[in-house]
Design a protein around this motif. Structure first.
Motif, PDB file in Angstrom:
ATOM      1  N   ASP A  80      -3.963 -82.020  11.210  1.00 15.31           N
ATOM      2  CA  ASP A  80      -4.654 -81.014  12.017  1.00 15.31           C
ATOM      3  C   ASP A  80      -3.958 -79.660  12.026  1.00 15.31           C
ATOM      4  O   ASP A  80      -4.613 -78.615  11.962  1.00 15.31           O
ATOM      5  CB  ASP A  80      -4.808 -81.519  13.461  1.00 15.31           C
ATOM      6  N   TYR A  81      -2.625 -79.653  12.119  1.00 10.49           N
ATOM      7  CA  TYR A  81      -1.928 -78.370  12.237  1.00 10.49           C
ATOM      8  C   TYR A  81      -2.088 -77.524  10.978  1.00 10.49           C
ATOM      9  O   TYR A  81      -2.066 -76.288  11.036  1.00 10.49           O
ATOM     10  CB  TYR A  81      -0.448 -78.586  12.564  1.00 10.49           C
ATOM     11  N   ILE A  82      -2.294 -78.178   9.836  1.00 10.22           N
ATOM     12  CA  ILE A  82      -2.525 -77.455   8.586  1.00 10.22           C
ATOM     13  C   ILE A  82      -3.939 -76.875   8.574  1.00 10.22           C
ATOM     14  O   ILE A  82      -4.152 -75.706   8.213  1.00 10.22           O
ATOM     15  CB  ILE A  82      -2.292 -78.386   7.378  1.00 10.22           C
ATOM     16  N   ALA A  90      -4.131 -73.872  10.853  1.00 16.28           N
ATOM     17  CA  ALA A  90      -3.553 -72.667  10.255  1.00 16.28           C
ATOM     18  C   ALA A  90      -4.538 -72.011   9.299  1.00 16.28           C
ATOM     19  O   ALA A  90      -4.675 -70.775   9.261  1.00 16.28           O
ATOM     20  CB  ALA A  90      -2.258 -73.017   9.532  1.00 16.28           C
ATOM     21  N   ALA A  91      -5.265 -72.830   8.541  1.00 18.01           N
ATOM     22  CA  ALA A  91      -6.260 -72.291   7.609  1.00 18.01           C
ATOM     23  C   ALA A  91      -7.424 -71.665   8.356  1.00 18.01           C
ATOM     24  O   ALA A  91      -7.919 -70.589   7.979  1.00 18.01           O
ATOM     25  CB  ALA A  91      -6.745 -73.397   6.686  1.00 18.01           C
ATOM     26  N   ALA A  92      -7.867 -72.320   9.420  1.00 20.68           N
ATOM     27  CA  ALA A  92      -8.995 -71.790  10.195  1.00 20.68           C
ATOM     28  C   ALA A  92      -8.640 -70.437  10.800  1.00 20.68           C
ATOM     29  O   ALA A  92      -9.452 -69.503  10.786  1.00 20.68           O
ATOM     30  CB  ALA A  92      -9.384 -72.783  11.288  1.00 20.68           C
ATOM     31  N   ALA A  93      -7.419 -70.312  11.301  1.00 27.12           N
ATOM     32  CA  ALA A  93      -6.987 -69.034  11.861  1.00 27.12           C
ATOM     33  C   ALA A  93      -6.943 -67.959  10.785  1.00 27.12           C
ATOM     34  O   ALA A  93      -7.312 -66.797  11.015  1.00 27.12           O
ATOM     35  CB  ALA A  93      -5.617 -69.190  12.517  1.00 27.12           C
ATOM     36  N   ALA A  94      -6.512 -68.333   9.576  1.00 29.30           N
ATOM     37  CA  ALA A  94      -6.428 -67.367   8.474  1.00 29.30           C
ATOM     38  C   ALA A  94      -7.796 -66.823   8.097  1.00 29.30           C
ATOM     39  O   ALA A  94      -7.928 -65.665   7.682  1.00 29.30           O
ATOM     40  CB  ALA A  94      -5.763 -68.011   7.266  1.00 29.30           C
ATOM     41  N   CYS A  95      -8.826 -67.650   8.251  1.00 25.05           N
ATOM     42  CA  CYS A  95     -10.170 -67.199   7.910  1.00 25.05           C
ATOM     43  C   CYS A  95     -10.591 -65.985   8.740  1.00 25.05           C
ATOM     44  O   CYS A  95     -11.423 -65.178   8.295  1.00 25.05           O
ATOM     45  CB  CYS A  95     -11.177 -68.324   8.125  1.00 25.05           C
ATOM     46  N   HIS A  96     -10.033 -65.855   9.926  1.00 26.42           N
ATOM     47  CA  HIS A  96     -10.423 -64.777  10.834  1.00 26.42           C
ATOM     48  C   HIS A  96      -9.540 -63.549  10.717  1.00 26.42           C
ATOM     49  O   HIS A  96      -9.744 -62.568  11.436  1.00 26.42           O
ATOM     50  CB  HIS A  96     -10.416 -65.292  12.274  1.00 26.42           C
ATOM     51  N   GLU A  97      -8.564 -63.607   9.803  1.00 24.92           N
ATOM     52  CA  GLU A  97      -7.673 -62.457   9.615  1.00 24.92           C
ATOM     53  C   GLU A  97      -8.094 -61.691   8.369  1.00 24.92           C
ATOM     54  O   GLU A  97      -8.097 -62.231   7.256  1.00 24.92           O
ATOM     55  CB  GLU A  97      -6.221 -62.921   9.476  1.00 24.92           C
ATOM     56  N   GLN A 103      -3.415 -70.935   0.574  1.00 25.83           N
ATOM     57  CA  GLN A 103      -1.989 -70.629   0.585  1.00 25.83           C
ATOM     58  C   GLN A 103      -1.419 -70.655   2.003  1.00 25.83           C
ATOM     59  O   GLN A 103      -0.301 -71.140   2.226  1.00 25.83           O
ATOM     60  CB  GLN A 103      -1.727 -69.267  -0.055  1.00 25.83           C
ATOM     61  N   VAL A 104      -2.176 -70.156   2.976  1.00 28.17           N
ATOM     62  CA  VAL A 104      -1.717 -70.200   4.365  1.00 28.17           C
ATOM     63  C   VAL A 104      -1.623 -71.654   4.840  1.00 28.17           C
ATOM     64  O   VAL A 104      -0.680 -72.032   5.556  1.00 28.17           O
ATOM     65  CB  VAL A 104      -2.658 -69.376   5.270  1.00 28.17           C
ATOM     66  N   ALA A 105      -2.574 -72.478   4.432  1.00 27.45           N
ATOM     67  CA  ALA A 105      -2.510 -73.904   4.768  1.00 27.45           C
ATOM     68  C   ALA A 105      -1.279 -74.548   4.139  1.00 27.45           C
ATOM     69  O   ALA A 105      -0.564 -75.337   4.783  1.00 27.45           O
ATOM     70  CB  ALA A 105      -3.778 -74.610   4.287  1.00 27.45           C
ATOM     71  N   ALA A 106      -1.003 -74.213   2.891  1.00 30.12           N
ATOM     72  CA  ALA A 106       0.179 -74.762   2.216  1.00 30.12           C
ATOM     73  C   ALA A 106       1.464 -74.301   2.889  1.00 30.12           C
ATOM     74  O   ALA A 106       2.441 -75.060   2.971  1.00 30.12           O
ATOM     75  CB  ALA A 106       0.173 -74.350   0.748  1.00 30.12           C
ATOM     76  N   LEU A 107       1.466 -73.066   3.376  1.00 30.81           N
ATOM     77  CA  LEU A 107       2.637 -72.559   4.094  1.00 30.81           C
ATOM     78  C   LEU A 107       2.906 -73.405   5.333  1.00 30.81           C
ATOM     79  O   LEU A 107       4.056 -73.779   5.609  1.00 30.81           O
ATOM     80  CB  LEU A 107       2.417 -71.099   4.476  1.00 30.81           C
ATOM     81  N   ALA A 108       1.857 -73.717   6.071  1.00 31.25           N
ATOM     82  CA  ALA A 108       2.027 -74.575   7.246  1.00 31.25           C
ATOM     83  C   ALA A 108       2.542 -75.947   6.843  1.00 31.25           C
ATOM     84  O   ALA A 108       3.389 -76.540   7.532  1.00 31.25           O
ATOM     85  CB  ALA A 108       0.701 -74.702   7.998  1.00 31.25           C
ATOM     86  N   ALA A 109       2.062 -76.460   5.719  1.00 24.67           N
ATOM     87  CA  ALA A 109       2.477 -77.790   5.260  1.00 24.67           C
ATOM     88  C   ALA A 109       3.955 -77.827   4.884  1.00 24.67           C
ATOM     89  O   ALA A 109       4.722 -78.625   5.419  1.00 24.67           O
ATOM     90  CB  ALA A 109       1.612 -78.218   4.076  1.00 24.67           C
ATOM     91  N   VAL A 110       4.362 -76.943   3.980  1.00 26.15           N
ATOM     92  CA  VAL A 110       5.738 -77.028   3.474  1.00 26.15           C
ATOM     93  C   VAL A 110       6.756 -76.561   4.506  1.00 26.15           C
ATOM     94  O   VAL A 110       7.942 -76.921   4.418  1.00 26.15           O
ATOM     95  CB  VAL A 110       5.912 -76.243   2.161  1.00 26.15           C
ATOM     96  N   SER A 111       6.315 -75.778   5.502  1.00 24.64           N
ATOM     97  CA  SER A 111       7.227 -75.318   6.541  1.00 24.64           C
ATOM     98  C   SER A 111       7.388 -76.344   7.649  1.00 24.64           C
ATOM     99  O   SER A 111       8.315 -76.250   8.457  1.00 24.64           O
ATOM    100  CB  SER A 111       6.731 -73.999   7.153  1.00 24.64           C
ATOM    101  N   ASP A 147       7.389 -80.540   9.207  1.00 29.53           N
ATOM    102  CA  ASP A 147       8.191 -81.723   8.919  1.00 29.53           C
ATOM    103  C   ASP A 147       7.392 -82.690   8.045  1.00 29.53           C
ATOM    104  O   ASP A 147       6.286 -82.385   7.599  1.00 29.53           O
ATOM    105  CB  ASP A 147       8.663 -82.395  10.207  1.00 29.53           C
ATOM    106  N   LEU A 148       7.961 -83.866   7.806  1.00 28.11           N
ATOM    107  CA  LEU A 148       7.345 -84.841   6.918  1.00 28.11           C
ATOM    108  C   LEU A 148       6.750 -86.018   7.682  1.00 28.11           C
ATOM    109  O   LEU A 148       6.585 -87.111   7.130  1.00 28.11           O
ATOM    110  CB  LEU A 148       8.373 -85.338   5.894  1.00 28.11           C
ATOM    111  N   ALA A 149       6.423 -85.802   8.963  1.00 31.00           N
ATOM    112  CA  ALA A 149       5.898 -86.893   9.781  1.00 31.00           C
ATOM    113  C   ALA A 149       4.602 -87.457   9.210  1.00 31.00           C
ATOM    114  O   ALA A 149       4.380 -88.676   9.212  1.00 31.00           O
ATOM    115  CB  ALA A 149       5.689 -86.410  11.214  1.00 31.00           C
ATOM    116  N   ALA A 150       3.733 -86.571   8.725  1.00 30.41           N
ATOM    117  CA  ALA A 150       2.436 -87.029   8.221  1.00 30.41           C
ATOM    118  C   ALA A 150       2.602 -87.944   7.011  1.00 30.41           C
ATOM    119  O   ALA A 150       1.955 -88.999   6.922  1.00 30.41           O
ATOM    120  CB  ALA A 150       1.560 -85.834   7.856  1.00 30.41           C
ATOM    121  N   VAL A 151       3.466 -87.566   6.084  1.00 33.02           N
ATOM    122  CA  VAL A 151       3.641 -88.398   4.894  1.00 33.02           C
ATOM    123  C   VAL A 151       4.332 -89.713   5.244  1.00 33.02           C
ATOM    124  O   VAL A 151       4.067 -90.751   4.630  1.00 33.02           O
ATOM    125  CB  VAL A 151       4.402 -87.650   3.784  1.00 33.02           C
TER     126      VAL A 151
END
Length: 403
Positions: A51-53, A56-63, A281-289, A291-295
């Motif tokens: 969800d957090y990824i 982040a993408a949804a917020a980017a759509c509005h910028e 790319q903004v979604a990927a930024l949220a992912a790699v920044s 933790d690894l809890a999801a994986v």
């Protein structure tokens, strides 16, 4: 009369359709027709993107700033984050200017091959291999040189096998651990030995690390440029968010390596596609920044499914399946089934057997021909326990009729 010239160039006409995507597309088409097909073809997690990824993408759509072109090589902040993530996860210390953000791992691979290969350069490619590797190598002008492995070695190539394939035209080795399609994981000693062999002979190594976090049991992921630091100047690492964060559809990958190679590949990408979609790319930024809890949660499910699918496969007469140590694929030998009569048919290739299984059991698998090794099948266990149980029960019932 002289026949008309082909409408398609020889270069593109020689490319085969992705077998894995073709199987997945056929399975989905049959499901759309109302048939209860269970698919083991596609290599993608069956979990939603965290969800957090997505947020982040949804917020980017509005910028508005993300509605415009951005640097072809990737958002600077994402490249910095990828460099930090690489150090955190594999121990390889790189800078942002050594990173190129690409439209998925496939573009990263093609960019790397195109930047490094000249026509006729040979590339050692252990088999079984992912379907895209040989096609992308050939599209870049290279010549794949296959090194065959099988279940007796855990689908791992030895230095001796690689050396036997090396010629004065060899420029590169493609190295993959954990492996698609076999799930093989090389030990740290094996990774280091292969890296030092490549270093000794001045070979480039393109190593695909996209399954780095999906290892099970006692297996451990090892990054070649970390174990052999001297190799860093002739090594390109390919990775992405697709498998780790269940983001196959977001299409964000990257290549990392020497600055001159990354710069050349960036120049290519600037003409081929320009920047990756900014929202992705903004979604990927949220992912790699993050933790690894999801994986880690996904790994628990994958590990359970791994044990289930291998146990059920090995219970079918004529099938032998070693235990995969990484990724989310089982790669059984079906040689013991070939040539037997099943419902009036006698498949003699794994491709024919896969077709029979789809038609008669309504189960989609990918035949070994797609991965350079006839006589095998790949099954992705990135699907539910219920699908695994139902699908392999159907296969067992079908093949149990073999005479």
């Amino acid at each position: 009369m002289t026949p008309p010239a082909s409408r398609i160039s020889r270069r593109i006409g020689a490319i085969s359709e992705s077998a894995t995507l073709a199987v997945d597309a056929k399975a989905k088409a049959l499901v759309a027709e109302g048939r209860p097909v269970i698919g083991f073809g596609a290599g993608e997690p069956d979990f939603p993107t965290p969800d957090y990824i997505v947020e982040a993408a949804a917020a980017a759509c509005h910028e508005a700033k993300w509605h415009r072109y951005t640097p072809a090589g990737g958002l600077p902040v994402l490249k910095e984050a990828i460099a930090a993530k690489t150090l955190r996860d594999s121990g390889w210390d790189i800078r942002a200017d050594q990173v190129l953000v690409t439209n998925g791992g496939k573009q990263a691979l093609y960019n790397a091959f195109a930047a490094l290969l000249d026509p006729g350069d040979e590339v050692i490619l252990p088999a079984p291999y992912w379907t895209t590797y040989p096609e992308s190598i050939q599209l870049a002008g290279g010549v794949p040189v296959e090194v065959m492995t099988d279940e007796t070695s855990g689908y791992r190539a030895s230095v001796e096998q690689l050396e036997a394939a090396r010629t004065d035209k060899t420029k590169m080795l493609v190295f993959v651990s954990p492996s698609n399609p076999t799930g093989a994981v090389y030990s740290p000693d094996e990774v280091e030995a292969i890296g030092r062999w490549a270093l000794e002979h001045g070979l480039w190594v393109v190593t695909d690390e996209i399954y780095e976090h999906l290892v099970y049991g006692q297996a451990r992921f090892s990054s070649m440029p970390v174990l052999v630091p001297e190799l860093s100047d002739q090594c390109v690492v390919v990775n992405g968010v697709a498998k780790t964060y269940a983001m196959t559809g977001w299409r964000v990958g990257w290549m990392a390596g020497p600055k001159d190679v990354v710069k050349a590949a960036t120049n290519l990408q600037s003409h081929a596609t320009s920047n990756v979609a900014n929202v992705s790319q903004v979604a990927a930024l949220a992912a790699v920044s993050g933790d690894l809890a999801a994986v880690e949660e996904m790994k628990v499910a994958f590990d359970r499914r791994r044990l289930l699918i291998v146990d059920m496969l090995n219970a079918i007469p004529g099938i032998e399946c070693p235990m995969p140590e990484g990724a989310f694929y089982a790669y059984p030998s079906v040689k013991g089934v070939l040539g037997t009569e099943i419902r009036g048919q006698r498949p003699v290739t794994s491709s024919e057997l896969a077709g029979l299984i789809l038609d008669e059991a309504e189960v989609a698998v990918v035949p070994g021909e797609a991965f350079g090794t006839p006589g095998y099948m790949r099954l992705s266990y990135a699907t539910s326990d219920e699908n695994i149980t139902e699908g392999l029960t159907r296969v067992a019932e079908l093949l149990g009729q073999a005479d």
